[in-house]
Design a protein around this motif. Structure first.
Motif: not given
Length: 244
Positions: A69-77, A87-94
């Motif tokens: 999605g918009t990356g909140a979990l990725s940032v914390e990790a 990774i996400d299926v949506s180019p806009t969300l990435v």
């Protein structure tokens, strides 16, 4: 029944075109309706729960944020020291995730990608997190996805499903009444007992055990977190090693 590939295509269209503005607003502190505020609070609680199941210090580990999605979990990790592939299926969300994370990461980095979370060329991981990215799939497709992810995971796979409750069943049925162009991809309610049986019968998941579950119920957000933890090395579990 909609196949995994067909549903993934629907999700790409929905999150990249139909709902991108609403999703971008939901994942900020911007004012939203009372209904969406409950969803926001529920997602925040679920994200915190999934992160609490990962080690506090992730230095030296490789994490897959499957459906970032918009990356909140990725940032914390990443802040905890992990090498994160998001990774996400949506180019806009990435794109939104890249933009938002730039100010938050400090000296850390995230490898953002657009594509399928099951792509074997993403490589091996210590932990996989799939928050609300499997809730649109049937139980059979969920277990097949977990099997693919499990083949490349040395630690744990933590994910969420939509629990089968009376309210979710009614909402699922009511959603079919909307014009096709206005429909969000259906959330598929799953029973935990049925999912346990399917996981237990899947050879590729023989080396994993269901360690714990946690339900988050916040107004219009209802989701059930599940942790699969590797208990047996891949070689002993009889799993095939896939590329890379």
């Amino acid at each position: 029944m909609t196949s995994y590939a067909e549903r993934r295509s629907q999700l790409t269209t929905y999150f990249d075109r139909t709902a991108v503005d609403a999703w971008a607003r939901l994942t900020t502190d911007a004012p939203v309706s009372k209904i969406r505020a409950t969803v926001r609070a529920g997602r925040d609680a679920m994200r915190a729960n999934l992160l609490s199941w990962l080690p506090d210090d992730l230095t030296g580990t490789r994490i897959l944020d499957a459906g970032c999605g918009t990356g909140a979990l990725s940032v914390e990790a990443a802040r905890r020291g992990a090498e994160v592939v998001a990774i996400d299926v949506s180019p806009t969300l990435v794109g939104l995730a890249r933009e938002r994370s730039a100010e938050l990461l400090g000296g850390h980095r995230i490898d953002f990608r657009v594509g399928d979370m099951l792509d074997p060329w993403l490589g091996r991981f210590d932990h996989v997190v799939a928050m609300d990215s499997l809730i649109h799939y049937s139980a059979g497709d969920i277990v097949r996805a977990l099997a693919e992810l499990g083949l490349r995971t040395d630690g744990s796979v933590v994910f969420t499903v939509a629990p089968r409750t009376a309210l979710l069943t009614v909402m699922h049925a009511a959603g079919r009444l909307f014009p096709r162009g206005d429909r969000a991809p259906a959330i598929v309610p799953i029973t935990e007992s049925g999912l346990r049986r399917r996981i237990g019968a899947e050879p590729a998941l023989a080396g994993f055990a269901m360690k714990r579950t946690q339900r988050v119920n916040s107004g219009f957000y209802l989701s059930n977190a599940i942790e699969l933890t590797r208990t047996t090395p891949r070689s002993q579990a009889g799993e095939k090693v896939r590329a890379p």
